[in-house]
Design an enzyme around this catalytic site. Sequence first.
Site, PDB file in Angstrom:
ATOM      1  N   ASN A 169       3.702  -5.250  -7.487  1.00 45.56           N
ATOM      2  CA  ASN A 169       3.528  -5.548  -6.118  1.00 45.56           C
ATOM      3  C   ASN A 169       4.223  -6.977  -6.176  1.00 45.56           C
ATOM      4  OD1 ASN A 169       1.255  -6.708  -7.772  1.00 45.56           O
ATOM      5  ND2 ASN A 169       0.175  -7.266  -5.723  1.00 45.56           N
ATOM      6  N   CYS A 219       3.963  -2.858  -2.511  1.00 54.06           N
ATOM      7  CA  CYS A 219       3.086  -2.374  -3.519  1.00 54.06           C
ATOM      8  C   CYS A 219       4.018  -2.003  -4.878  1.00 54.06           C
ATOM      9  CB  CYS A 219       2.330  -1.165  -3.142  1.00 54.06           C
ATOM     10  SG  CYS A 219       1.223  -1.646  -1.666  1.00 54.06           S
ATOM     11  N   GLU A 273       3.592   0.768  -6.696  1.00 54.86           N
ATOM     12  CA  GLU A 273       3.926   2.045  -6.691  1.00 54.86           C
ATOM     13  C   GLU A 273       5.249   2.285  -6.172  1.00 54.86           C
ATOM     14  OE1 GLU A 273       0.986   0.470  -5.860  1.00 54.86           O
ATOM     15  OE2 GLU A 273      -0.577   1.902  -6.055  1.00 54.86           O
TER      16      GLU A 273
HETATM   17  N1  THU Z   1      -1.284  -3.225  -3.800  1.00 56.54           N
HETATM   18  C1  THU Z   1      -0.419  -2.467  -4.771  1.00 56.54           C
HETATM   19  O1  THU Z   1       0.602  -3.167  -5.236  1.00 56.54           O
HETATM   20  N2  THU Z   1      -0.904  -1.126  -5.092  1.00 56.54           N
HETATM   21  C2  THU Z   1      -1.949  -0.643  -4.616  1.00 56.54           C
HETATM   22  O2  THU Z   1      -2.114   0.338  -5.053  1.00 56.54           O
HETATM   23  C3  THU Z   1      -2.760  -1.500  -3.748  1.00 56.54           C
HETATM   24  C4  THU Z   1      -2.356  -2.830  -3.319  1.00 56.54           C
HETATM   25  C5  THU Z   1      -0.856  -4.804  -3.674  1.00 56.54           C
HETATM   26  C6  THU Z   1      -0.497  -5.026  -2.470  1.00 56.54           C
HETATM   27  C7  THU Z   1      -0.943  -6.516  -2.295  1.00 56.54           C
HETATM   28  O3  THU Z   1       0.256  -7.253  -3.051  1.00 56.54           O
HETATM   29  C8  THU Z   1      -2.144  -6.536  -3.071  1.00 56.54           C
HETATM   30  O4  THU Z   1      -2.089  -5.583  -4.063  1.00 56.54           O
HETATM   31  C9  THU Z   1      -3.308  -6.716  -2.308  1.00 56.54           C
HETATM   32  O5  THU Z   1      -3.255  -5.712  -1.312  1.00 56.54           O
END
Ligand code: THU
Length: 138
Positions: A48, A59, A61
Amino acid sequence: MPSLSSEMRNELIEAALGVRRWAYAPYSKYLVGAALLTSSGRVYDGVNIENAAFPLTICAERVAVFKAVSQGERQFAAIAVVSDMGGAPCGSCRQVLSEFAPQLPVILVDREGRVTRETTVSELLPEAFGPKDLLERE
Ligand code: THU
């Protein structure tokens, strides 16, 4: 699609655990690492990446998917996602994963490397909007 070997599954989890150190999450402090296995056997990782303009955050993913697609890969075999408690992907990531691989196995892992849940994209996002909905127009 042959089922994921335990070696490949472990390799994917290790890749997601390893890349998580590069997460840029100074605001939430919620570090996420993802590793996406393609049908060709390559692994694309992602983290992320937050931004001071908060909504621009992306994110882990989606970074992994976009890296893979921008290298010409569109067929995916599994994704492992590591976060503090092994949380599930957000709705936007479910939708992006569903575009390419509705049946994709999703392996959720906590920061200690423990698998918290194994599921699929279609289980996480049933009745997804997808390419078929656009093709079925008049
Ligand atoms: N986030 C992800 O990278 N993947 C997830 O599956 C859930 C949320 C990140 C976005 C943000 O930088 C942090 O986690 C908190 O929401």
